[in-house]
Scaffold this motif. Structure first.
Motif, PDB file in Angstrom:
ATOM      1  N   MET A 142      14.966  33.440  43.464  1.00 31.51           N
ATOM      2  CA  MET A 142      15.008  33.215  44.887  1.00 31.51           C
ATOM      3  C   MET A 142      16.418  33.372  45.441  1.00 31.51           C
ATOM      4  O   MET A 142      16.656  33.065  46.579  1.00 31.51           O
ATOM      5  CB  MET A 142      14.523  31.806  45.234  1.00 31.51           C
ATOM      6  CG  MET A 142      13.158  31.463  44.677  1.00 31.51           C
ATOM      7  SD  MET A 142      11.797  32.293  45.466  1.00 31.51           S
ATOM      8  CE  MET A 142      12.259  32.153  47.163  1.00 31.51           C
ATOM      9  N   ASN A 191      14.515  31.656  36.684  1.00 35.20           N
ATOM     10  CA  ASN A 191      14.773  30.929  37.913  1.00 35.20           C
ATOM     11  C   ASN A 191      14.345  29.488  37.700  1.00 35.20           C
ATOM     12  O   ASN A 191      13.163  29.208  37.454  1.00 35.20           O
ATOM     13  CB  ASN A 191      13.968  31.532  39.080  1.00 35.20           C
ATOM     14  CG  ASN A 191      14.701  32.681  39.745  1.00 35.20           C
ATOM     15  OD1 ASN A 191      15.929  32.782  39.642  1.00 35.20           O
ATOM     16  ND2 ASN A 191      13.971  33.537  40.430  1.00 35.20           N
ATOM     17  N   CYS A 207       8.238  38.040  40.538  1.00 36.81           N
ATOM     18  CA  CYS A 207       9.080  37.210  41.404  1.00 36.81           C
ATOM     19  C   CYS A 207       9.242  37.920  42.743  1.00 36.81           C
ATOM     20  O   CYS A 207       9.287  39.149  42.807  1.00 36.81           O
ATOM     21  CB  CYS A 207      10.435  36.970  40.765  1.00 36.81           C
ATOM     22  SG  CYS A 207      11.612  36.102  41.828  1.00 36.81           S
ATOM     23  N   VAL A 208       9.424  37.163  43.794  1.00 41.13           N
ATOM     24  CA  VAL A 208       9.593  37.737  45.125  1.00 41.13           C
ATOM     25  C   VAL A 208      10.894  38.545  45.212  1.00 41.13           C
ATOM     26  O   VAL A 208      11.053  39.392  46.073  1.00 41.13           O
ATOM     27  CB  VAL A 208       9.534  36.622  46.203  1.00 41.13           C
ATOM     28  CG1 VAL A 208      10.806  35.779  46.177  1.00 41.13           C
ATOM     29  CG2 VAL A 208       9.275  37.172  47.587  1.00 41.13           C
ATOM     30  N   GLY A 218       6.383  34.285  42.022  1.00 35.20           N
ATOM     31  CA  GLY A 218       6.748  33.324  40.988  1.00 35.20           C
ATOM     32  C   GLY A 218       7.031  31.906  41.471  1.00 35.20           C
ATOM     33  O   GLY A 218       6.797  30.946  40.741  1.00 35.20           O
ATOM     34  N   TYR A 219       7.538  31.775  42.700  1.00 34.93           N
ATOM     35  CA  TYR A 219       7.879  30.412  43.134  1.00 34.93           C
ATOM     36  C   TYR A 219       6.648  29.527  43.336  1.00 34.93           C
ATOM     37  O   TYR A 219       6.775  28.317  43.497  1.00 34.93           O
ATOM     38  CB  TYR A 219       8.758  30.430  44.400  1.00 34.93           C
ATOM     39  CG  TYR A 219       8.208  31.194  45.581  1.00 34.93           C
ATOM     40  CD1 TYR A 219       7.387  30.591  46.511  1.00 34.93           C
ATOM     41  CD2 TYR A 219       8.533  32.539  45.769  1.00 34.93           C
ATOM     42  CE1 TYR A 219       6.895  31.297  47.599  1.00 34.93           C
ATOM     43  CE2 TYR A 219       8.052  33.251  46.842  1.00 34.93           C
ATOM     44  CZ  TYR A 219       7.223  32.629  47.753  1.00 34.93           C
ATOM     45  OH  TYR A 219       6.736  33.339  48.820  1.00 34.93           O
TER      46      TYR A 219
HETATM   47 MO   LIG Z   1      10.992  33.766  42.041  1.00 35.61          MO
END
Ligand SMILES: [Mo]
Ligand SMILES: Nc1nc2c(c(=O)[nH]1)N[C@H]1C(S)=C(S)[C@@H](COP(=O)(O)O)O[C@H]1N2
Length: 337
Positions: free
Chosen positions: A1, A108, A165-166, A262-263
């Motif tokens: 992130m 992360n 992941c973003v 992913g978050y």
């Molecule tokens: Mo992420």
């Protein structure tokens, strides 16, 4: 992130894979022989050349910055006491498995640090035993569950999932876990519950990022709609690559929702709460315009800082097109019809 797209130092390295069948076979082999890993070295001398070579290859393939040093990657995680069965319904055919030590060294986990390659070292001394999970909210019997009880109660399965992941990097990981639906059925939420909220560990003494970054609203919290939580894809993950979960990947227990960024996969969960309204979530609270509650993988919907049309597969930087729902529409598109 993180807010910058980090150019990985190992860019351009030769392709190297961890052949998934090798570690599966090793586990099955040890089970058949009835020995623990201590007895392995001797046994492997004669018949396990492939295994040794594969592990060697995995180590040697590392770009210098990822070479295992005095960190957890040198002592592999212990295996589970019970059998782990691969679920053949969940495999990834179009791309290779991410090497273990890449998945375990590019993380992360902001409670430790924002620097991906620093997480493993800082997380090495996280205490994960004993571990309990508070079950609260709209549930027949609010209580505290010992994580070991969950481990003993449910069979463990392996599923190979894409993970996105973003920040537009992606990997392919064999998780070990329990379908969350089974655990939720056992916990017995009230039929009025529409959502489930997860809260993760808040232990500043062992998590330096909590102390050095007080501006984040710790502890990390996430949530799913009940139909998402009950979907077949949603995994309560307790390990990866056939072994217990490394601390840096969210030991001892985390969520994996592979059709979401992913978050939405909170690590080191200590609380599960059933609610009758949409819970707040960490990143949505911080940046509602950038991180929606649903956060499904949508290649056509760019994030202000990362086009989501394609992703790079760590650690080799291959660019591939991102698939709607990360390729899991067959399982989850119906949830959003
Ligand atoms: Mo992420
Ligand atoms: N508790 C907690 N969970 C978390 C995060 C975090 O910072 N803290 N980061 C999330 C993000 S942004 C991603 S991409 C994944 C990374 O998981 P990995 O390190 O196992 O690849 O964990 C998610 N879960």
């Amino acid at each position: 992130m993180a807010n910058i797209l980090i150019k990985p130092p190992w860019q351009g390295r030769e392709r190297e894979i961890t052949p998934e069948d090798v570690y599966i076979d090793r586990r099955r082999f040890l089970r058949l022989m009835g020995v623990g890993s201590a007895g392995m070295a001797g046994l492997m001398a004669g018949c396990g050349d492939t295994v040794v070579n594969a592990q060697q290859a995995d180590k040697e393939a590392f770009p210098p910055s990822l070479k295992p040093t005095g960190d957890p990657l040198q002592s592999p995680m212990p295996a589970f006491e019970q059998a782990v069965t691969r679920n053949p319904a969940f495999k990834v055919e179009e791309r290779e498995l991410t090497p273990y030590a890449v998945a375990a060294k590019y993380n992360n986990f902001y409670e430790f640090t924002l620097e991906k390659e620093g997480v493993a070292r800082l997380a090495a001394n996280l205490t994960t035993k004993p571990w309990s999970i508070e079950v609260t909210g709209l549930v027949s019997e609010p209580r505290t569950v010992d994580f070991e009880e969950i481990l003993k109660k449910f069979p463990l399965e392996e599923r190979i999932y894409r993970f996105r992941c973003v920040e537009a990097w992606a990997m392919t990981v064999p998780w070990v876990g329990i379908p969350l639906a089974k655990v939720i059925e056992w916990l017995g939420p009230d039929p009025k519950a529409t959502h489930v909220r997860f809260e993760t560990l808040n232990r500043p003494e062992e998590m330096p990022g909590i102390v050095s970054q007080p501006w984040y609203p710790w502890p990390y919290y996430e949530g799913l709609r009940m139909d998402e939580a009950m979907n077949e894809m949603t995994l309560l993950a307790v390990g990866m690559y056939g072994k217990v979960m490394p601390n840096q990947n969210g030991a001892p227990v985390r969520i994996i929702t592979p059709w979401k960024y992913g978050y939405k996969s909170p690590k080191s969960i200590v609380k599960i709460e059933f609610t009758d309204s949409q819970p707040k979530t960490f990143w949505n609270d911080l940046q509602p315009k950038e991180y929606s509650f649903l956060s499904n993988v949508e290649p056509d919907v760019p994030h202000p800082r990362w086009s989501q049309a394609s992703e790079r597969l760590i650690p080799h930087d291959d660019r591939v097109k991102t698939k709607p729902y990360n390729g899991y529409g067959e399982w989850v598109a119906k949830l959003y019809a």
